[in-house]
Structure formats: C-alpha cells, structure tokens
Design an enzyme around this catalytic site. Structure first.
Site, PDB file in Angstrom:
ATOM      1  N   ASP A  97       0.600  -1.430  -0.275  1.00  0.00           N
ATOM      2  CA  ASP A  97       0.067   0.300  -0.246  1.00  0.00           C
ATOM      3  C   ASP A  97       0.946   1.802  -0.069  1.00  0.00           C
ATOM      4  OD1 ASP A  97      -2.489   1.963   0.349  1.00  0.00           O
ATOM      5  OD2 ASP A  97      -2.443   1.468   2.659  1.00  0.00           O
ATOM      6  N   ASP A  99       0.607   5.355   0.168  1.00  0.00           N
ATOM      7  CA  ASP A  99      -0.206   6.508   0.371  1.00  0.00           C
ATOM      8  C   ASP A  99       0.370   7.228   0.006  1.00  0.00           C
ATOM      9  OD1 ASP A  99      -2.347   7.675   1.049  1.00  0.00           O
ATOM     10  OD2 ASP A  99      -3.059   6.004   2.596  1.00  0.00           O
ATOM     11  N   ASP A 277       3.283   0.769   3.834  1.00  0.00           N
ATOM     12  CA  ASP A 277       2.289   0.909   5.889  1.00  0.00           C
ATOM     13  C   ASP A 277       2.371  -0.462   5.642  1.00  0.00           C
ATOM     14  OD1 ASP A 277       1.036   0.696   7.040  1.00  0.00           O
ATOM     15  OD2 ASP A 277      -1.087   1.646   6.862  1.00  0.00           O
TER      16      ASP A 277
END
Ligand SMILES: [Zn+2]
Length: 338
Positions: A97, A99, A277
């Site tokens: 992930d 972001d 993450d």
C-alpha cells in the site's frame, strides 16, 4: 489552489452507482473468487463497520452497490472456505500500500491531503517497486489506484499461501529497510527499533527520493547543520542522480565524517521505512478498497491501472459528477496544484 478533492454527497454516490459504475471494472481476480471473499462496507463515512458480507455472484454484488450506494466498499485480500464467518482461511493476495498522503518528507501539500506532486511521487514509487518485484520473478501483479495512492496486489499461487512472517521478509526487501531491535535503547525508554539500510541497490533509489523532496527543515531532522544541508540542496541534482545509479559518492563527498554520515543514514532509513504501510502487507485478513468503487471522501474512482506509466489519476479516475470545469485549467497546464 482549486479544491477538487471533496466529499461526495449521497445523491452523487447514488448517481455514480446507478449511471457510471460498471461491473466490467471489477477485476476478474475478484469476480472469479467472489464466493470466497469477505466484503465490508462503510455506509456513513465512519469506517467499514458493515463487515462479514458475502456474495454468490457479481450480479448480487451489483444489486447491493446499486441499491445501497455505499460511502466506501471493500473486499478481503483473503479467500476463505466460510467467508461469512472469516473461517478456514485458504490463501491471501500479497499486498503493498503506497499512500500519497503519507509519503515521507512530503512538503507539497497539507497533512492528510494529496496533490499532483505527491500522487506522481507515489506512482513513481510503484514503478520502482514493479522493477523490484520482477527481480523476485513475481508475475501475477496488479496495480490499483486506490483514490489517494496505489495498491499493488500479487496473486502468484505460491505467494498467496505464505504466512505473515514470510510476508514480513518480502516487505523488508521491497522497502529496503530491516527493523532491528536495539536493546540498549530499550533501557533508556527510547524506541528500540533501528532500521538497517539492507539491500543496497533498492535502498539507494529510495534514498534518492528522500533527498529529492526534502526541505531544509527535513535535513535538520536528519541531524545535519545548515551548511551541509545547503550544500546538499545546491548539489541536489547530482546527488540524486548518483544515488539513482546505485552510488553514494556524491553524498559522501558532502558528509565526510563517517559518524555524521552513519547518523544521517540511520535517520533517512527510518523515513524510507514509511514508504509502505507495513500493517497492510503482513495482515492476511485485510480488506482493501474494491476496484471500481467510489472513494467518496475525495470523489475519486478506485480502479485497476493497466498502463502505469501513462496513468494520470486526475484524468482517468475522476467520476462524471465532479465538475469537469475544475479540471480544465489543470489539463490545459494552467495550474500545477489541484
Ligand atoms: Zn501533495
């Protein structure tokens, strides 16, 4: 600055799911295993509290989305024999992930926000990780624009069967930093986690990204004085280019003292560990935003990206209900930030 990232109204959500949402946009890797996945929904913007949902077919899912127009829709990365109870776990995608709102040394826009600059940085990071994954001979890799960043979803059969510990090893490799406990710090009540630089080639290209986007304040936090920070900023292009080629000569020419360099490198490594993450990767029961669904908080579409290099979320992931006039200037190159 034009504020385009705004929350969708219930009417706009309804319009999106009745007029724009297309079942063809749900990727085959989800449709083919739909009966084995758990679905979660957020109906009020307070989080995915409606969990343990299951669907027998894409038609059932389509009916649900069209009837309920949820604020957000999620689906498990795991396949279960009994997804309704999350029992008898069979396997799970390996996920990374990235972001854009949480990138390290982010100085382009405000906290919790995204703009053209950080969205582009996130995309470049995905392309770098793509190269690293190819080195690991992973082939069944999908990229999803999540609404504010990217998910990398890996469905190679062998990989889907590995547990949390092994996922942790791959994560360390991909983020080029290995958490090491430093017990001497525990006694002093400080964070005992040290990140070792590990995997030199990958580490240096992440290092380059940190140097490219760091401001004087960031360099100060990395333990450098104004003079050294200024020297790096003046020679930034050369330092970044050198690091991207896997070399650290230019940066070491500026920070000559080995102890100072070690301290600097240690602090940069902690930042590098923040590109991904970790929780998302090691959790084998995670739910992730459903590709094709609406990210209502920012009014963007979550979607599979076929051609990463050419993908621009501000062109392709904007739903029809967003007033396109806001984007006209951006597309004409008149504004830098949206
Ligand atoms: Zn930004």
């Amino acid at each position: 600055m034009i504020t385009v990232f705004r929350q969708a109204t219930p009417e706009e959500r309804k319009r999106y799911y009745s007029e724009e949402w297309d079942r063809e946009d749900v990727p085959d890797f989800i449709v083919d295993s739909i009966k084995k996945r758990e679905f979660g929904f957020d109906h009020d913007g307070l989080g995915p509290r409606d969990r343990y949902n299951t669907f027998n077919s894409i038609d059932e899912l389509a009916d649900f989305l069209k009837n309920r127009s949820p604020f957000a829709a999620y689906c498990s990365v795991s396949l279960y024999e009994y997804p309704k109870k999350r029992e008898n776990w069979e396997r799970a995608e390996l996920v990374f992930d990235i972001d854009a709102k949480d990138l390290p040394v982010k100085n382009c826009c405000g906290e919790g926000m995204v703009c053209e600059v950080c969205l582009n940085r996130a995309k470049n990071m995905v392309m770098e990780i793509d190269t690293n994954l190819k080195q690991l001979k992973l082939e069944n890799v999908y990229y999803v624009y999540s609404g504010r960043g990217y998910h990398i979803r890996i469905l190679d059969t062998d990989i889907m069967e590995i547990g949390e510990a092994e996922r942790g090893f791959i994560l360390d490799y991909i983020r080029a930093s290995v958490p090491v406990r430093d017990e001497s710090k525990t006694k002093k009540g400080r964070d005992p986690t040290l990140y070792s630089a590990g995997y030199t080639g990958i580490f240096r290209s992440r290092f380059a990204d940190i140097i490219e986007y760091a401001e004087p304040e960031d360099f100060k936090e990395f333990g450098l004085g104004t003079v050294k920070a200024g020297e790096i900023i003046r020679n930034r292009d050369a330092v970044v280019e050198d690091l991207r080629k896997g070399r650290d000569r230019a940066i070491r020419k500026i920070i000559k003292d080995p102890r100072a360099y070690k301290r600097f490198e240690e602090r940069v490594t902690v930042q590098i560990s923040k590109f991904l993450d970790a929780k998302v990767t090691v959790d084998i029961k995670r739910i992730l935003r459903l590709p094709s669904s609406l990210h209502s908080k920012v009014s963007m579409k979550c979607m599979v990206v076929e051609d990463l290099e050419r993908f621009d979320p501000l062109r392709y992931a904007v739903p029809e209900f967003v007033d396109f006039a806001d984007f006209a200037d951006y597309q004409a190159g008149k504004t830098k930030t949206i």
